[in-house]
Design a protein around this motif. Structure first.
Motif, mmCIF file in Angstrom:
data_model
loop_
_atom_site.group_PDB
_atom_site.id
_atom_site.type_symbol
_atom_site.label_atom_id
_atom_site.label_comp_id
_atom_site.label_asym_id
_atom_site.label_seq_id
_atom_site.Cartn_x
_atom_site.Cartn_y
_atom_site.Cartn_z
ATOM 1 N N SER A 62 33.722 36.559 49.456
ATOM 2 C CA SER A 62 33.904 37.123 48.117
ATOM 3 C C SER A 62 34.027 36.032 47.069
ATOM 4 C CB SER A 62 35.154 38.002 48.082
ATOM 5 O OG SER A 62 34.929 39.186 48.795
ATOM 6 N N ASP A 63 34.731 34.962 47.412
ATOM 7 C CA ASP A 63 34.896 33.881 46.434
ATOM 8 C C ASP A 63 33.554 33.273 46.056
ATOM 9 O OD1 ASP A 63 37.474 33.591 45.500
ATOM 10 O OD2 ASP A 63 38.175 32.751 47.405
ATOM 11 N N ASN A 66 31.504 35.781 43.907
ATOM 12 C CA ASN A 66 31.945 35.802 42.510
ATOM 13 C C ASN A 66 31.448 34.577 41.752
ATOM 14 O OD1 ASN A 66 33.249 38.144 43.187
ATOM 15 N ND2 ASN A 66 35.264 37.199 43.391
ATOM 16 N N PHE A 69 27.544 35.148 40.927
ATOM 17 C CA PHE A 69 27.122 35.952 39.770
ATOM 18 C C PHE A 69 27.594 35.334 38.458
ATOM 19 C CE2 PHE A 69 30.982 38.690 40.705
ATOM 20 C CZ PHE A 69 31.614 38.544 39.478
ATOM 21 N N ASP A 133 34.672 31.471 38.676
ATOM 22 C CA ASP A 133 34.631 32.840 39.195
ATOM 23 C C ASP A 133 35.097 33.867 38.164
ATOM 24 O OD1 ASP A 133 37.306 32.354 39.112
ATOM 25 O OD2 ASP A 133 37.745 33.125 41.099
ATOM 26 N N THR A 134 34.888 33.580 36.873
ATOM 27 C CA THR A 134 35.394 34.498 35.860
ATOM 28 C C THR A 134 34.352 35.510 35.406
ATOM 29 O OG1 THR A 134 34.670 33.021 34.119
ATOM 30 C CG2 THR A 134 36.899 32.728 34.921
ATOM 31 N N TYR A 146 44.808 33.346 35.840
ATOM 32 C CA TYR A 146 44.703 33.721 37.249
ATOM 33 C C TYR A 146 43.563 33.060 37.999
ATOM 34 C CZ TYR A 146 48.234 37.111 36.049
ATOM 35 O OH TYR A 146 49.393 37.681 35.644
ATOM 36 N N PRO A 444 30.212 50.372 40.814
ATOM 37 C CA PRO A 444 30.620 49.385 39.812
ATOM 38 C C PRO A 444 29.870 48.074 39.983
ATOM 39 C CG PRO A 444 32.524 50.323 40.949
ATOM 40 C CD PRO A 444 31.310 50.684 41.732
ATOM 41 N N ARG A 445 29.735 47.342 38.882
ATOM 42 C CA ARG A 445 29.078 46.039 38.950
ATOM 43 C C ARG A 445 30.056 45.000 39.494
ATOM 44 N NH1 ARG A 445 28.859 44.013 32.670
ATOM 45 N NH2 ARG A 445 27.796 42.250 33.597
ATOM 46 N N ARG A 446 29.524 43.847 39.843
ATOM 47 C CA ARG A 446 30.318 42.715 40.346
ATOM 48 C C ARG A 446 31.046 43.084 41.638
ATOM 49 N NH1 ARG A 446 32.482 40.436 34.459
ATOM 50 N NH2 ARG A 446 30.534 39.461 33.885
ATOM 51 N N TYR A 447 30.419 43.962 42.435
ATOM 52 C CA TYR A 447 30.998 44.351 43.723
ATOM 53 C C TYR A 447 30.294 43.586 44.835
ATOM 54 C CZ TYR A 447 34.408 48.074 43.000
ATOM 55 O OH TYR A 447 35.546 48.772 42.701
ATOM 56 N N HIS A 448 31.081 42.882 45.595
ATOM 57 C CA HIS A 448 30.552 42.100 46.710
ATOM 58 C C HIS A 448 30.290 43.002 47.915
ATOM 59 C CE1 HIS A 448 31.623 39.144 50.126
ATOM 60 N NE2 HIS A 448 30.351 39.057 49.866
ATOM 61 N N VAL A 449 31.235 43.870 48.204
ATOM 62 C CA VAL A 449 31.021 44.878 49.245
ATOM 63 C C VAL A 449 31.054 46.236 48.560
ATOM 64 C CG1 VAL A 449 31.999 43.507 51.106
ATOM 65 C CG2 VAL A 449 33.483 44.959 49.768
ATOM 66 N N PRO A 451 30.575 50.828 49.147
ATOM 67 C CA PRO A 451 30.525 51.941 50.095
ATOM 68 C C PRO A 451 29.095 52.168 50.589
ATOM 69 C CG PRO A 451 31.787 52.549 48.153
ATOM 70 C CD PRO A 451 31.160 51.239 47.860
ATOM 71 N N TYR B 183 36.078 43.626 36.498
ATOM 72 C CA TYR B 183 36.161 42.487 37.408
ATOM 73 C C TYR B 183 37.546 41.837 37.320
ATOM 74 C CZ TYR B 183 35.490 37.942 39.431
ATOM 75 O OH TYR B 183 35.651 36.816 40.195
ATOM 76 N N THR B 186 38.975 37.672 43.144
ATOM 77 C CA THR B 186 38.366 37.553 44.468
ATOM 78 C C THR B 186 38.041 38.890 45.126
ATOM 79 O OG1 THR B 186 39.622 35.532 44.749
ATOM 80 C CG2 THR B 186 38.628 36.467 46.731
ATOM 81 N N HIS B 188 37.974 41.943 44.029
ATOM 82 C CA HIS B 188 37.675 43.034 43.099
ATOM 83 C C HIS B 188 37.020 44.211 43.810
ATOM 84 C CE1 HIS B 188 36.039 45.213 39.738
ATOM 85 N NE2 HIS B 188 34.811 44.802 39.936
ATOM 86 N N SER B 189 36.032 43.910 44.669
ATOM 87 C CA SER B 189 35.314 45.020 45.313
ATOM 88 C C SER B 189 36.127 45.659 46.429
ATOM 89 C CB SER B 189 33.957 44.546 45.841
ATOM 90 O OG SER B 189 34.130 43.581 46.844
#
Lengths: 536, 312
Positions: A62-63, A66, A69, A133-134, A146, A444-449, A451, B183, B186, B188-189
């Motif tokens: 995930s890191d 992020n 993108f 990663d922002t 953060y 949603p956007r910016r989703y790494h994983v 459903p 977003y 880390t 988020h999803s």
């Protein structure tokens, strides 16, 4: 007959390139740098699409996702899309189009390239040192408190590159005001110049706000001064207001030059004057002006007041009107023309289709109640890629093919160019149309994983991206080949009436051997659909 | 049902989502008409006026202004209609009515914590009864998150530093996605959960089956004493502080002459920034609790003070 020396053959030393003040050589410097940035940003997009082919995390963590993108967004927005047409095609063509020897401030022009490269290298350093990663939007308080990544360095790169934008905008404004050839009145300016003028106004007025915003963000992150973080007395929404006050007009910085190129292409390849010239010209300025008043449509669900949302929604519908007018005028230009389907025209027709879809889906998002559902989903991702990639990048490729013979003095393979144009169109639609459906279904956007029910459309999108990647690589080869081995180009291969086609290809160092005089409107064709040269 | 005609589209599950779906359909039809017309004209012109094709090219449109005025006006009127339609539905969506059943939502990296007034707490899940408006009171512990239920076509950002009200209502029992749409770092999803809508009887059962926990109000009351609030607001101390019984929901006169309704937001702000809105005739002596209480604790304190509303 080819003249013996042109701007490419006057001097071959590295020094003559890196210390040049010739707008044509600076355009080439920009062009080479932008190719590098485009393929770095494209590589990030490729990895993203591969990762998203399956719902689980398999290729990257995930890191890393992020960071990918974020890198894709930052590079593509600030180091490709914003400088693309103005700094390469604009730099090369503006003085030629207005019959001048160079831009108004040649040394400033070179300086802006160095500033751009400094900004670009700073951002690349941030990316390769560990990444950011922002997201390209740097939303607070995530970015200030953060995020554990190279936020300040990346923002510094963008901050620096902003000065390059301002200098380029300034240079174009002064050039268009002061250096027009005798007889070249405002209403005889090619429409490409009207849109570059509008773009330059936004560059000069909006970019300082981005600089201020990034500076405030870095101040809060570095010194802990409470500006955006509520824990220390700041307001997170203040950042969004400041950021979008720049970044929405920046959308028009990106698309207006593309629209400008399309005017030139549609007119040239239908051998006809652009329909409603004055309307199209003023529409560019209208978009630039109203574009400053719509930023709040990025914040309909953020908690800004409902009345503010109402006003921003209304203004967003208003700003769509001049864009719609342009599309109608381009279509009307084709009516009773003599249409040639050379590669640049294929790009232009593709642009009209893709831009229209991007614009119409923009209305979905301007529409308050639907935006509540669609914002921050793939619907938005698809929408702005239709404008930025389907619109802007397509126009950039169209313009590049159109002026390529002028820039290099060589002709490319028409067969490969048309193939690439068609492949880009279909690859693009296959990549991004499924994303509208994903967004409408709520991914949603910016989703790494994600459903598993979203997988079908993601697989289609990733498949399209493969085609698109190949299609974008093709020009690198056939254009690259033609630059060295292509057939010599005549001065005016497309039979176009603009001033830039009346000097040799490639142009001599000072553009024209005699000062051109303009005697008639741009886009002048006679009854037999032949261009009438300006100072015949 | 017309909503099932839209391809790949799962019908929404609340009265509002039906309105949004109708709006979406309207936008789709309008767009399809424009794209269709444009595609038809482009194809027609490209075919008929291709170079070399012998066709009538005389009598070109010379005067363009009346065309320009017509399509400008047509676009404007259509856009105005869509704007008004979208805005009217929007105001419906974000209207909140005070309801007895509040649910408290705390967002933090990377989970949704939900709490019912009776103390039943859930993580990444939210059980609610069907066909009944539920008011969510949402707060964020760290960065901006966004509470998004696609089946309801509804989302709202949860911005740190303020409470956000959101009214939800689901008509059909079932399990629905809850996403974080803004977003937030880390995982988020991974900040996704499930909204479970149940028949009212099942919901009551569910509430009672949860591990016995004390109601939020009494936990808040305990905090009220532990943090020392009761020392001054309790009435018996040496420092004069406004009594909190019966305050909630009532207008409070402030020292600058204005009046404010003592709602969730005002009480929260008064705990964190006690000197910004001081009650008339009191001294600004209360210390700030910024950084000393978490969002969870804040919520309990607010609920406790709210529970005092009925007292004289």
């Amino acid at each position: 007959m080819m003249s013996d020396t042109n701007y490419l053959t006057t001097d071959f030393t590295l020094r003559s390139w890196f210390l040049t003040t010739d707008h044509k050589r600076i355009a080439i410097l920009y062009f080479a740098s932008l190719i590098v940035f485009f393929f770095i940003g494209g590589a990030a997009a490729t990895l993203i699409r591969i990762e998203l082919a399956t719902p689980q995390a398999d290729l990257v963590s995930s890191d890393v996702y992020n960071r990918l993108f974020t890198m894709h967004g930052i590079i593509m927005v600030w180091f490709f899309l914003i400088p693309s047409i103005p700094n390469t095609l604009g730099n090369f063509i503006v003085p030629l189009m207005i019959g001048a020897r160079d831009l108004a401030f040649p040394r400033l022009n070179l300086m802006s390239w160095y500033i751009f490269m400094l900004g670009g290298c700073t951002t690349l350093f941030a990316i390769f040192a560990g990444g950011v990663d922002t997201g390209w939007t740097f939303y607070t308080p995530f970015s200030t408190l953060y995020s554990n990544s190279y936020v300040i360095v990346a923002a510094a790169g963008v901050f620096i590159a902003g000065f390059s934008s301002i200098l380029t905008g300034l240079n174009f404004i002064v050039t268009i005001h002061r250096l027009r050839a005798p007889g070249l009145t405002w209403y005889r300016l090619p429409l490409f110049l009207w849109s570059l003028y509008a773009t330059s106004v936004i560059l000069v007025l909006a970019t300082p706000v981005l600089a201020i915003t990034l500076l405030l963000m870095a101040t809060e992150r570095f010194f802990g001064v409470g500006i955006f973080d509520p824990r220390i007395g700041g307001d997170p929404l203040l950042f969004q207001h400041l950021f979008w006050f720049y970044s929405h007009p920046a959308v028009y910085i990106m698309i207006l030059p593309g629209m400008g190129v399309i005017n030139e292409l549609i007119s040239c390849f239908s051998r006809k004057q652009v329909f409603g010239y004055k309307f199209v010209a003023w529409c560019s300025l209208a978009i630039a002006a109203v574009g400053f008043l719509v930023w709040g449509h990025h914040m309909f669900v953020s908690g800004q007041s409902l009345v503010a949302s109402l006003v921003f929604s209304f203004m967003s519908f208003i700003v769509a009107v001049p864009s719609a007018i342009k599309v109608f005028n381009w279509t009307a230009t084709l009516h009773k023309g003599s249409i040639h389907f050379d590669a640049p025209m294929l790009y232009a027709l593709g642009f009209i289709g893709l831009f229209t879809v991007g614009g119409l889906t923009g209305l979905f998002l301007a529409c308050l109640a639907y935006d509540v559902h669609a914002t921050d989903t793939y619907f938005v991702v698809a929408h702005f890629h239709y404008i930025m990639v389907g619109g802007m990048v397509t126009a950039y490729f169209g313009g590049l093919h159109y002026w390529w013979p002028k820039i290099t003095g060589r002709l490319y393979s028409e067969y490969w160019a048309r193939t690439a144009a068609v492949l880009i169109f279909f690859g693009f639609n296959l990549t991004f149309f499924p994303q509208f459906i994903l967004g409408a279904e709520g991914m949603p956007r910016r989703y790494h994983v994600y459903p598993p029910e979203f997988q079908v459309w993601n697989v289609l999108s990733s498949g399209g991206a493969t085609i698109l990647a190949v299609a974008y690589l093709m020009p690198l080869f056939y254009l690259g080949y033609s630059a060295f081995f292509g057939k010599r180009a005549p001065a005016n291969p497309w039979d176009a009436p603009g001033l830039e086609w009346q000097t040799s290809s490639p142009p001599p160092e000072h553009n024209f051997t005699t000062q051109p005089v303009v005697t008639r409107d741009p886009y002048q064709y006679n009854e037999a659909f032949q261009a009438e040269p300006q100072n015949a | 049902m017309w909503r099932q005609w839209i391809p790949f589209w799962h019908p929404g599950l609340s009265p509002h989502s039906g309105d949004v779906d109708l709006l979406f359909t309207g936008l789709l039809i309008a767009s399809a008409l424009v794209v269709g017309l444009l595609f038809f004209l482009l194809t027609l012109f490209c075919a008929r006026y291709r170079a070399g094709n012998q066709t009538d090219r005389n009598h070109r449109v010379k005067k363009s202004w009346h065309w320009e005025v017509s399509w400008t006006a047509a676009s404007f009127v259509c856009f105005l209609g869509l704007f008004a339609w979208g805005a009217s539905v929007f105001f419906q969506i974000y209207r909140t009515q005070i309801d007895e059943h509040d649910v408290f939502v705390v967002a933090k990296q990377w989970m949704w914590k939900t709490q019912h007034p009776g103390g039943q707490a859930e993580i990444d899940a939210l059980h609610i009864p069907v066909k009944r408006p539920i008011r969510l009171v949402m707060a964020s512990q760290d960065v901006i998150h966004s509470f998004y239920i696609p089946a309801l076509r509804l989302k709202h950002d949860v911005v740190p530093g303020r409470y956000q009200d959101l009214e939800i209502e689901i008509d059909k029992p079932g399990h629905y996605h809850l996403f974080c749409a803004e977003y937030c770092g880390t995982d988020h999803s991974g900040m996704i959960g499930e909204v479970v809508a149940m028949e009212p009887a099942d919901f009551s059962n569910w509430l009672t089956q949860q591990a016995p926990s004390s109601p939020l109000a009494s936990e808040g009351g305990q905090l009220f004493r532990e943090l020392g609030c009761s020392g001054c607001h309790g009435g018996g101390g040496t420092v004069r502080a406004p009594p909190l019984e019966g305050v909630y929901g009532k207008p409070v006169p402030l020292s600058d002459g204005t009046t404010v309704i003592a709602d969730d937001r005002y009480i929260r702000d008064s705990i964190l920034m006690p000197r910004s809105q001081v009650v008339a005739s009191y001294q600004p002596v209360m210390p700030s609790f910024e950084g000393k209480v978490s969002e969870d604790q804040l919520l309990r304190l607010v609920i406790y003070i709210k529970s005092l509303a009925g007292h004289p």
